[in-house]
Design an enzyme around this catalytic site. Structure first.
Site, short mmCIF file in Angstrom:
data_model
loop_
_atom_site.label_atom_id
_atom_site.label_comp_id
_atom_site.label_asym_id
_atom_site.label_seq_id
_atom_site.Cartn_x
_atom_site.Cartn_y
_atom_site.Cartn_z
N ASP A 184 -6.91 -1.59 -4.72
CA ASP A 184 -8.00 -1.27 -3.79
C ASP A 184 -8.94 -0.23 -4.40
O ASP A 184 -10.17 -0.33 -4.26
CB ASP A 184 -7.45 -0.74 -2.47
CG ASP A 184 -6.57 -1.73 -1.74
OD1 ASP A 184 -6.74 -2.95 -1.94
OD2 ASP A 184 -5.70 -1.28 -0.97
N ASP B 266 0.86 -1.19 0.00
CA ASP B 266 0.00 0.00 0.00
C ASP B 266 0.89 1.23 0.00
O ASP B 266 2.00 1.20 0.53
CB ASP B 266 -0.90 0.01 1.24
CG ASP B 266 -1.94 -1.09 1.22
OD1 ASP B 266 -2.50 -1.37 0.14
OD2 ASP B 266 -2.20 -1.68 2.29
#
Length: 166
Positions: A140, A122
């Site tokens: 995401d 991330d």
């Protein structure tokens, strides 16, 4: 006899584009950012490299490692179902095909991270007044937008069916 056209080609095209964009962005993040050291881009946006061994919002992150394989298996099963859904989807339902393709590409992008790195990469850090949304990535984002598109299509179809029944 010619087989009816489906949403599969469009959905798979979107999935491949999302997968490539996601993996390229993650590789750049790994190469250019130091883990957990924010780089401010905007007053509400940092780039912060993080590794999430769990699911969304770091759920299961503190488990002993079994979640890596379990979450990869779930992603593979969901991906198989999405491909089946795309095969049955009429080609004219382009928005839903794009949405399903985004979900598929995002699921595969995060699955690749889990299998190769043991954690999802991330790097997008949104924040306001000291409150930070959990870091996320291109995959995401594609999943979120894809789910939104599918919800819009399901609601649209439900409305049409209700109107046809009256």
């Amino acid at each position: 006899m010619r087989q009816a056209s489906t949403g599969l080609p469009l959905g798979l095209g979107v999935a491949v584009a999302v997968l490539i964009a996601d993996q390229l962005a993650k590789r750049l993040a790994i190469e250019m950012l130091d883990p957990y050291q924010p780089v401010a881009l905007l007053p509400v946006l940092n780039l912060t490299l993080a590794f999430n061994p769990g699911a969304a919002f770091s759920l299961l992150a503190d488990e002993g490692g079994w979640q890596r394989w379990a979450l990869a298996a779930v992603a593979l099963a969901v991906s198989a179902y999405l491909v089946h859904w795309l095969k049955t989807l009429p080609a004219v339902d382009r928005l839903q095909a794009v949405g399903l393709g985004g979900i598929l590409g995002g699921a595969l992008g995060n699955m690749v991270d889990r299998l190769w790195l043991g954690a999802v990469v991330d790097f997008i850090d949104l924040h306001v007044a000291g409150w930070h949304w959990p870091a996320f990535n291109v995959a995401d984002s594609a999943i979120t937008v894809g789910v939104g598109a599918v919800i819009v299509c399901v609601l649209r179809d439900h409305r049409r069916e209700r109107g046809a029944q009256r």
